[in-house]
Write a protein that holds these residues in place. Structure first.
Motif, PDB file in Angstrom:
ATOM      1  N   PRO A  53       0.341  -1.001 -18.654  1.00  0.00           N
ATOM      2  CA  PRO A  53      -0.858  -1.033 -19.502  1.00  0.00           C
ATOM      3  C   PRO A  53      -1.044   0.223 -20.354  1.00  0.00           C
ATOM      4  N   TYR A 110      -1.992  -7.877 -12.608  1.00  0.00           N
ATOM      5  CA  TYR A 110      -3.041  -7.897 -13.632  1.00  0.00           C
ATOM      6  C   TYR A 110      -4.216  -8.768 -13.191  1.00  0.00           C
ATOM      7  N   GLN A 126      -7.309  -8.990 -19.365  1.00  0.00           N
ATOM      8  CA  GLN A 126      -6.367  -8.588 -18.319  1.00  0.00           C
ATOM      9  C   GLN A 126      -6.064  -9.759 -17.389  1.00  0.00           C
ATOM     10  N   GLY A 130      -2.583 -11.840 -17.169  1.00  0.00           N
ATOM     11  CA  GLY A 130      -1.901 -11.985 -15.885  1.00  0.00           C
ATOM     12  C   GLY A 130      -1.512 -13.421 -15.602  1.00  0.00           C
TER      13      GLY A 130
END
Length: 163
Positions: A53, A110, A126, A130
């Motif tokens: 990230p 994530y 996020q 994921g």
């Protein structure tokens, strides 16, 4: 985050492959890239780095990081077709399995991380990223397996089975 990881990064790599994948100068890499191991290893390292990230966020705020992202992924895309051509099925399986597993694990992390990992994106991004990474990893693995089954079941030009 979702469009960055699942659209932009693959698009840069595909652009490198389409624009430079058959460039004659890349054939000079072959002696240094037996069975595609060097390029495929670099692909795993580059993809691992761009799944972090902080690296994604830095590419949004730093023009140097953004330039390096484009350069590394484009060069990787240019070199990948030759490496895949040199790799046998076992090597492809090893690297594809590692890439898909890494992508799925990052996707699960994530999703499960309670804190926001990247300040440049919304918190919901996020979790969605994921989920999409897990789906993409499974789809890519399935696509590779189907492609291998088709290649193995297709008759070879000389009438013998493919290795």
């Amino acid at each position: 985050m979702l469009s960055h990881m699942l659209l932009q990064l693959p698009a840069i790599t595909v652009a490198g492959s389409l624009l430079c994948g058959n460039a004659p100068c890349l054939r000079r890499l072959a002696p240094f890239d037996a069975h595609g191991l060097s390029v495929l290893s670099a692909a795993l390292f580059a993809s691992a780095y761009w799944m972090i990230p902080r690296a994604l966020e830095l590419s949004l705020t730093s023009s140097l990081s953004e330039s390096l992202k484009f350069a590394t992924l484009f060069a990787l895309g240019a070199a990948l077709p030759g490496a895949i051509e040199r790799a046998n099925v076992i090597i492809e399986l090893f690297f594809m399995g590692n890439f898909c597993a890494m992508t799925a694990i990052v996707g699960l992390l994530y999703q499960d991380q309670p804190r926001q990992l990247c300040n440049a994106y919304l918190p919901d991004d996020q979790s969605m990223t994921g989920s999409a990474l897990v789906i993409a990893a499974c789809a890519l693995a399935l696509r590779w397996c189907v492609q291998q089954v088709r290649a193995a079941s297709a008759p070879a030009a000389d009438g013998q089975a493919l290795n």
